[in-house]
Design a protein around this motif. Structure first.
Motif, PDB file in Angstrom:
ATOM      1  N   LEU A 137      47.006  48.489  30.948  1.00  0.00           N
ATOM      2  CA  LEU A 137      47.386  47.146  30.503  1.00  0.00           C
ATOM      3  C   LEU A 137      48.442  46.629  31.457  1.00  0.00           C
ATOM      4  O   LEU A 137      49.396  47.338  31.789  1.00  0.00           O
ATOM      5  N   LYS A 138      48.288  45.391  31.894  1.00  0.00           N
ATOM      6  CA  LYS A 138      49.273  44.788  32.771  1.00  0.00           C
ATOM      7  C   LYS A 138      49.917  43.628  32.021  1.00  0.00           C
ATOM      8  O   LYS A 138      49.283  42.595  31.788  1.00  0.00           O
ATOM      9  N   ILE A 139      51.156  43.815  31.636  1.00  0.00           N
ATOM     10  CA  ILE A 139      51.841  42.833  30.785  1.00  0.00           C
ATOM     11  C   ILE A 139      52.078  41.556  31.573  1.00  0.00           C
ATOM     12  O   ILE A 139      52.633  41.585  32.675  1.00  0.00           O
ATOM     13  N   LEU A 141      43.554  45.467  32.353  1.00  0.00           N
ATOM     14  CA  LEU A 141      43.553  44.137  31.728  1.00  0.00           C
ATOM     15  C   LEU A 141      44.788  43.388  32.201  1.00  0.00           C
ATOM     16  O   LEU A 141      45.905  43.697  31.790  1.00  0.00           O
ATOM     17  N   ASP A 142      44.574  42.424  33.079  1.00  0.00           N
ATOM     18  CA  ASP A 142      45.652  41.652  33.717  1.00  0.00           C
ATOM     19  C   ASP A 142      46.142  40.558  32.771  1.00  0.00           C
ATOM     20  O   ASP A 142      45.405  40.113  31.887  1.00  0.00           O
ATOM     21  N   ASP A 143      47.368  40.118  32.981  1.00  0.00           N
ATOM     22  CA  ASP A 143      47.958  39.041  32.176  1.00  0.00           C
ATOM     23  C   ASP A 143      47.856  39.355  30.688  1.00  0.00           C
ATOM     24  O   ASP A 143      47.648  38.459  29.857  1.00  0.00           O
ATOM     25  N   VAL A 176      42.873  45.343  42.930  1.00  0.00           N
ATOM     26  CA  VAL A 176      42.265  44.094  43.388  1.00  0.00           C
ATOM     27  C   VAL A 176      41.869  43.277  42.158  1.00  0.00           C
ATOM     28  O   VAL A 176      41.389  43.825  41.170  1.00  0.00           O
ATOM     29  N   ASN A 177      42.094  41.975  42.218  1.00  0.00           N
ATOM     30  CA  ASN A 177      41.761  41.087  41.100  1.00  0.00           C
ATOM     31  C   ASN A 177      40.288  40.696  41.122  1.00  0.00           C
ATOM     32  O   ASN A 177      39.732  40.412  42.181  1.00  0.00           O
ATOM     33  N   LEU A 178      39.679  40.678  39.949  1.00  0.00           N
ATOM     34  CA  LEU A 178      38.281  40.261  39.815  1.00  0.00           C
ATOM     35  C   LEU A 178      38.191  39.001  38.993  1.00  0.00           C
ATOM     36  O   LEU A 178      38.933  38.837  38.032  1.00  0.00           O
ATOM     37  N   VAL A 222      49.614  49.268  45.577  1.00  0.00           N
ATOM     38  CA  VAL A 222      49.824  47.880  45.986  1.00  0.00           C
ATOM     39  C   VAL A 222      48.752  47.017  45.333  1.00  0.00           C
ATOM     40  O   VAL A 222      47.635  47.475  45.092  1.00  0.00           O
ATOM     41  N   GLU A 223      49.108  45.777  45.012  1.00  0.00           N
ATOM     42  CA  GLU A 223      48.112  44.818  44.532  1.00  0.00           C
ATOM     43  C   GLU A 223      47.762  43.875  45.675  1.00  0.00           C
ATOM     44  O   GLU A 223      48.652  43.328  46.340  1.00  0.00           O
ATOM     45  N   ALA A 224      46.468  43.690  45.901  1.00  0.00           N
ATOM     46  CA  ALA A 224      45.990  42.767  46.927  1.00  0.00           C
ATOM     47  C   ALA A 224      45.934  41.357  46.358  1.00  0.00           C
ATOM     48  O   ALA A 224      45.400  41.142  45.263  1.00  0.00           O
TER      49      ALA A 224
HETATM   50 MG    MG Z   1      46.556  40.887  39.144  1.00  0.00          MG
END
Ligand code: MG
Ligand code: C2E
Ligand code: MG
Ligand code: MG
Length: 292
Positions: free
Chosen positions: A199-201, A178-180, A116-118, A58-60
């Motif tokens: 990698l997160k497209i 690596l988001d976005d 979790v996003n940083l 899951v992504e918070a």
């Molecule tokens: Mg994210």
């Protein structure tokens, strides 16, 4: 000079206030109190393995139930937090809430990971990696179950020398994503220097990939790139079955998007999880790529 209208409609003329909106200053104060009083909340969005439809994580995503404004989304909260020195405290709060929830889910037998996003600011804070380690320890979570998502934009200042915080987090066994991915100016050069696991497209490429040949070509190339680098690839913004099937065909590992679920508060994600049948047995192991 600009006339700045505060929430009560009073016109204020001030050079000092020109660059900062009154609304935002007010919001920063509210946000500080919200963090201190524990009134921010965390929503979670499922990540599903394309090979077998298993829920793998899951992504918070932070949310703020503001007394006057209602539920405020992350796109409105994060810039305020970043511009008012609150972003590290906010991130620690989100990590704390989401690791607490992850520990509950794992104790219930759910084999899921957490993302979790940083913000880049966290990586120049010397205490940050130490605080993350303490939270993992407190909740007895194996660092391998935590992925920290960083946007390339945030790293743009110096791709040659990854921020020291990054290596310190990686040394703990925490995964980095690596988001976005694809939206930064030098996506590829980062990969030579950054120790990333995923990698997160970016969803801007994924949303229309079923109807836009260029978007499809870009997604396909990123998937191939990740495969050649031996790292995981995730598509965000998956809204349709057609997109899901295409992603599976081109060998993407994990999908996330409204097709499965919007980000939900934990009790609603519990219902979502209860309504699913997870695959069982060996094939259910993780969302990790099977050697092709
Ligand atoms: Mg994210
Ligand atoms: P992100 O990490 O790229 O998160 C994905 C965003 O896309 C989320 O927006 C999510 O609600 C949205 N999304 C998910 N699936 C779909 C879909 O199928 N279609 C469309 N159109 N959108 C989808 P959200 O929650 O508003 O978050 C926006 C951004 O704010 C995040 O982008 C992330 O960069 C940042 N953010 C969120 N929570 C945090 C946090 O706790 N800390 C930090 N530093 N940043 C955060
Ligand atoms: Mg993203
Ligand atoms: Mg984004």
């Amino acid at each position: 000079r600009e006339a700045v209208k505060n929430p009560r409609g009073v016109q204020i003329y001030s050079a000092a206030l020109e660059s900062r909106s009154v609304a935002r200053i007010g919001l920063a104060g509210d946000l500080r109190r919200a963090i201190e009083s524990g009134s921010l909340s965390t929503h979670f969005q499922p990540k599903v393995a394309l090979s077998n439809d298993a829920l793998v994580g899951v992504e918070a995503l932070v949310r703020w139930n503001h007394p006057d404004r209602g539920l405020v989304s992350a796109t409105d909260i994060i810039p305020v937090a970043e511009n008012s020195g609150l972003i590290v405290a906010l991130t620690i709060e989100v990590l704390s809430q989401s690791l607490t929830q992850l520990a509950t889910w794992r104790a219930e037998g759910r084999q899921i990971d957490l993302a979790v996003n940083l913000s880049p600011r966290c990586l120049s804070d010397v205490d940050f990696p130490v605080e993350v380690a303490a939270l993992l320890e407190e909740h007895a979570i194996d660092p391998a179950h935590l992925t920290l998502e960083i946007t390339e934009g945030g790293l743009a200042s110096d791709a040659e020398r990854p921020l020291p915080g990054l290596q310190s987090l990686r040394d703990q066994g925490i995964r980095l994503s690596l988001d976005d991915f694809g939206t930064g100016f030098s996506s590829l050069s980062y990969l030579r220097h950054l120790p990333v696991d995923e990698l997160k497209i970016d969803k801007s490429f994924v949303l229309n990939m079923a109807t836009d040949a260029s978007d499809l070509a870009i997604v396909r190339s990123i998937v191939d790139l990740a495969r050649h680098l031996g790292i995981t690839v995730v598509a965000e913004g998956v809204e349709t079955e057609m997109t899901l099937n295409l992603l599976r065909d081109i060998g993407c590992d994990i999908a996330q998007g409204f097709l499965f679920s919007r980000p939900l508060p934990p009790e609603r994600l519990d219902s979502w999880m209860a309504a699913r049948t997870e695959p069982t047995g060996e094939g259910a192991l993780r969302g990790l790529r099977v050697v092709r």
